[in-house]
Design a protein around this motif. Structure first.
Motif, PDB file in Angstrom:
ATOM      1  N   VAL A 272       0.866  -1.178   0.000  1.00  0.00           N
ATOM      2  CA  VAL A 272       0.000   0.000   0.000  1.00  0.00           C
ATOM      3  C   VAL A 272       0.905   1.231   0.000  1.00  0.00           C
ATOM      4  N   ALA A 273       0.368   2.320  -0.533  1.00  0.00           N
ATOM      5  CA  ALA A 273       1.180   3.534  -0.618  1.00  0.00           C
ATOM      6  C   ALA A 273       0.299   4.765  -0.495  1.00  0.00           C
ATOM      7  N   VAL A 274       0.927   5.842  -0.088  1.00  0.00           N
ATOM      8  CA  VAL A 274       0.267   7.154  -0.082  1.00  0.00           C
ATOM      9  C   VAL A 274       1.180   8.108  -0.838  1.00  0.00           C
ATOM     10  N   THR A 275       0.599   8.873  -1.765  1.00  0.00           N
ATOM     11  CA  THR A 275       1.406   9.849  -2.495  1.00  0.00           C
ATOM     12  C   THR A 275       0.835  11.249  -2.282  1.00  0.00           C
ATOM     13  N   ALA A 276       1.744  12.219  -2.226  1.00  0.00           N
ATOM     14  CA  ALA A 276       1.330  13.621  -2.056  1.00  0.00           C
ATOM     15  C   ALA A 276       2.475  14.521  -2.491  1.00  0.00           C
ATOM     16  N   CYS A 277       2.130  15.615  -3.194  1.00  0.00           N
ATOM     17  CA  CYS A 277       3.169  16.569  -3.606  1.00  0.00           C
ATOM     18  C   CYS A 277       2.708  17.984  -3.289  1.00  0.00           C
ATOM     19  N   ALA A 278       3.567  18.943  -3.549  1.00  0.00           N
ATOM     20  CA  ALA A 278       3.324  20.322  -3.127  1.00  0.00           C
ATOM     21  C   ALA A 278       2.029  20.906  -3.702  1.00  0.00           C
ATOM     22  N   THR A 279       1.838  20.788  -5.004  1.00  0.00           N
ATOM     23  CA  THR A 279       0.643  21.368  -5.623  1.00  0.00           C
ATOM     24  C   THR A 279      -0.545  20.404  -5.562  1.00  0.00           C
ATOM     25  N   GLY A 280      -0.231  19.135  -5.566  1.00  0.00           N
ATOM     26  CA  GLY A 280      -1.291  18.140  -5.452  1.00  0.00           C
ATOM     27  C   GLY A 280      -2.079  17.932  -6.723  1.00  0.00           C
ATOM     28  N   VAL A 281      -1.478  18.325  -7.848  1.00  0.00           N
ATOM     29  CA  VAL A 281      -2.190  18.200  -9.113  1.00  0.00           C
ATOM     30  C   VAL A 281      -1.525  17.171 -10.023  1.00  0.00           C
ATOM     31  N   ALA A 282      -0.226  17.224 -10.132  1.00  0.00           N
ATOM     32  CA  ALA A 282       0.451  16.388 -11.119  1.00  0.00           C
ATOM     33  C   ALA A 282       1.232  15.227 -10.503  1.00  0.00           C
ATOM     34  N   HIS A 283       2.243  15.552  -9.706  1.00  0.00           N
ATOM     35  CA  HIS A 283       3.184  14.505  -9.285  1.00  0.00           C
ATOM     36  C   HIS A 283       2.584  13.475  -8.348  1.00  0.00           C
ATOM     37  N   THR A 284       1.611  13.895  -7.563  1.00  0.00           N
ATOM     38  CA  THR A 284       0.900  12.953  -6.697  1.00  0.00           C
ATOM     39  C   THR A 284       0.367  11.779  -7.521  1.00  0.00           C
ATOM     40  N   PHE A 285      -0.175  12.118  -8.676  1.00  0.00           N
ATOM     41  CA  PHE A 285      -0.855  11.109  -9.490  1.00  0.00           C
ATOM     42  C   PHE A 285       0.123  10.352 -10.384  1.00  0.00           C
ATOM     43  N   MET A 286       1.215  11.013 -10.733  1.00  0.00           N
ATOM     44  CA  MET A 286       2.250  10.323 -11.498  1.00  0.00           C
ATOM     45  C   MET A 286       2.930   9.285 -10.615  1.00  0.00           C
ATOM     46  N   ALA A 287       3.139   9.637  -9.365  1.00  0.00           N
ATOM     47  CA  ALA A 287       3.759   8.691  -8.436  1.00  0.00           C
ATOM     48  C   ALA A 287       2.836   7.501  -8.196  1.00  0.00           C
ATOM     49  N   LYS A 288       1.531   7.797  -8.109  1.00  0.00           N
ATOM     50  CA  LYS A 288       0.553   6.707  -7.944  1.00  0.00           C
ATOM     51  C   LYS A 288       0.697   5.709  -9.079  1.00  0.00           C
ATOM     52  N   ARG A 289       0.695   6.234 -10.304  1.00  0.00           N
ATOM     53  CA  ARG A 289       0.781   5.358 -11.462  1.00  0.00           C
ATOM     54  C   ARG A 289       2.099   4.583 -11.484  1.00  0.00           C
ATOM     55  N   ALA A 290       3.184   5.263 -11.132  1.00  0.00           N
ATOM     56  CA  ALA A 290       4.500   4.609 -11.175  1.00  0.00           C
ATOM     57  C   ALA A 290       4.566   3.459 -10.174  1.00  0.00           C
TER      58      ALA A 290
ATOM     59  N   LYS B 189      -2.313  -1.000  -3.714  1.00  0.00           N
ATOM     60  CA  LYS B 189      -3.336   0.049  -3.646  1.00  0.00           C
ATOM     61  C   LYS B 189      -2.643   1.342  -3.231  1.00  0.00           C
ATOM     62  N   VAL B 190      -2.935   2.401  -3.980  1.00  0.00           N
ATOM     63  CA  VAL B 190      -2.263   3.676  -3.710  1.00  0.00           C
ATOM     64  C   VAL B 190      -3.285   4.773  -3.426  1.00  0.00           C
ATOM     65  N   GLU B 191      -3.178   5.338  -2.252  1.00  0.00           N
ATOM     66  CA  GLU B 191      -4.021   6.488  -1.869  1.00  0.00           C
ATOM     67  C   GLU B 191      -3.332   7.770  -2.314  1.00  0.00           C
ATOM     68  N   THR B 192      -4.120   8.718  -2.834  1.00  0.00           N
ATOM     69  CA  THR B 192      -3.540  10.015  -3.176  1.00  0.00           C
ATOM     70  C   THR B 192      -4.094  11.078  -2.231  1.00  0.00           C
ATOM     71  N   GLN B 193      -3.213  11.937  -1.775  1.00  0.00           N
ATOM     72  CA  GLN B 193      -3.641  13.114  -1.009  1.00  0.00           C
ATOM     73  C   GLN B 193      -3.256  14.322  -1.841  1.00  0.00           C
ATOM     74  N   GLY B 194      -4.167  14.715  -2.729  1.00  0.00           N
ATOM     75  CA  GLY B 194      -3.877  15.791  -3.669  1.00  0.00           C
ATOM     76  C   GLY B 194      -4.746  17.000  -3.409  1.00  0.00           C
ATOM     77  N   ALA B 195      -4.809  17.856  -4.421  1.00  0.00           N
ATOM     78  CA  ALA B 195      -5.573  19.100  -4.296  1.00  0.00           C
ATOM     79  C   ALA B 195      -7.064  18.835  -4.131  1.00  0.00           C
ATOM     80  N   THR B 196      -7.516  17.653  -4.548  1.00  0.00           N
ATOM     81  CA  THR B 196      -8.933  17.332  -4.430  1.00  0.00           C
ATOM     82  C   THR B 196      -9.214  16.496  -3.178  1.00  0.00           C
ATOM     83  N   GLY B 197      -8.244  16.412  -2.290  1.00  0.00           N
ATOM     84  CA  GLY B 197      -8.448  15.658  -1.051  1.00  0.00           C
ATOM     85  C   GLY B 197      -7.943  14.233  -1.176  1.00  0.00           C
TER      86      GLY B 197
END
Lengths: 104, 156
Positions: free
Chosen positions: A4-22, A35-43
């Protein structure tokens, strides 16, 4: 292995989701459940449940920012990496985790 | 140019851009100036530029294989703009894999709150851009129409 993983980046728009995919791609390629949780700009999306966390062999935290709801992650084996490291080296990260867990 | 009223993301696409300068800051300026001059999108350059550079200074947006995804916000737009530029030039970007960049996705996002749908679309784009097959498709896309069709696949 269940990863399992959690990803989050400064803006929460791009890299959070690229890391999820990677992480997803690298884990699946090596035959792991992931399973990868994202904590991005949309929560929080694809939130890790108690069950996910209980069953997980390892939690990867790929984040450049302070995460929300970290109380869920107490008592779980984890590795902390910057979000860029997940995008760049998810494959070798997973391999390293495999080796580490096998040693024990 | 590339504008559509009912779309939740706008595009500005230039599949054969020639940059005047190889410097990142100048590249951002050129990209934004192109969008403002050659399209109906209207916003202040400086605000967006500042945001983009602030983001870029945190860590590189060059994510490998010749791709970069810089991004910034504007308080003067209501729909995000995806600016896609492809160039024959090899731009130094301090990318994660140390390779030069020739395909840039510049995301200009509205600053206002309540843009969750827009942000979701952009996050979906970022997610799919890690896919090697999709990367190859963007490398192969030669016309504006090809590029637009690919973006539509990922965003709609």
């Amino acid at each position: 292995m269940k990863i399992v993983a959690v990803t989050a980046c400064a803006t929460g728009v791009a890299h959070t989701f690229m890391a999820k995919r990677a992480i997803e791609d690298a884990a699946k390629e090596r035959g792991h459940e992931v399973k990868v949780e994202t904590q991005g700009a949309t929560g929080i999306e694809d939130e890790l449940t108690r069950k996910d966390l209980r069953e997980a062999d390892i939690l990867i935290i790929a984040s450049d920012v302070k995460l929300a709801r970290t109380e869920r992650f107490e008592g779980i084996r984890k590795v902390n990496i910057p979000v860029a490291a997940a995008i760049k080296n998810a494959g070798s990260l997973i391999k390293k985790i495999e080796e580490k867990l096998k040693e024990e | 140019m590339n504008e559509s009223a009912d779309r939740s993301v706008d595009y500005y696409i230039d599949p054969s851009k020639i940059f005047q300068s190889g410097k990142k800051t100048e590249i951002f300026k050129e990209m934004i100036d192109d969008v403002i001059k050659k399209s109906a999108f209207d916003f202040e350059r400086e605000e967006v530029l500042e945001e983009i550079e602030k983001r870029e200074s945190l860590s590189t947006t060059g994510f490998g294989n010749g791709f970069a995804i810089p991004h910034g916000k504007s308080s003067q737009i209501h729909t995000p703009i995806v600016v896609l530029m492809k160039t024959e030039q090899k731009l130094e970007w301090e990318a994660l894999d140390d390779q030069p960049v020739s395909i840039i996705f510049l995301l200009i996002v509205p600053k206002e709150k309540g843009e969750a749908i827009h942000l979701k679309l952009l996050s979906r784009l970022s997610y799919h851009l890690m896919d090697k097959k999709i990367q190859e498709a963007f490398k192969a896309a030669e016309t504006k129409e090809n590029c637009e069709a690919l973006l539509n696949q990922l965003l709609v």
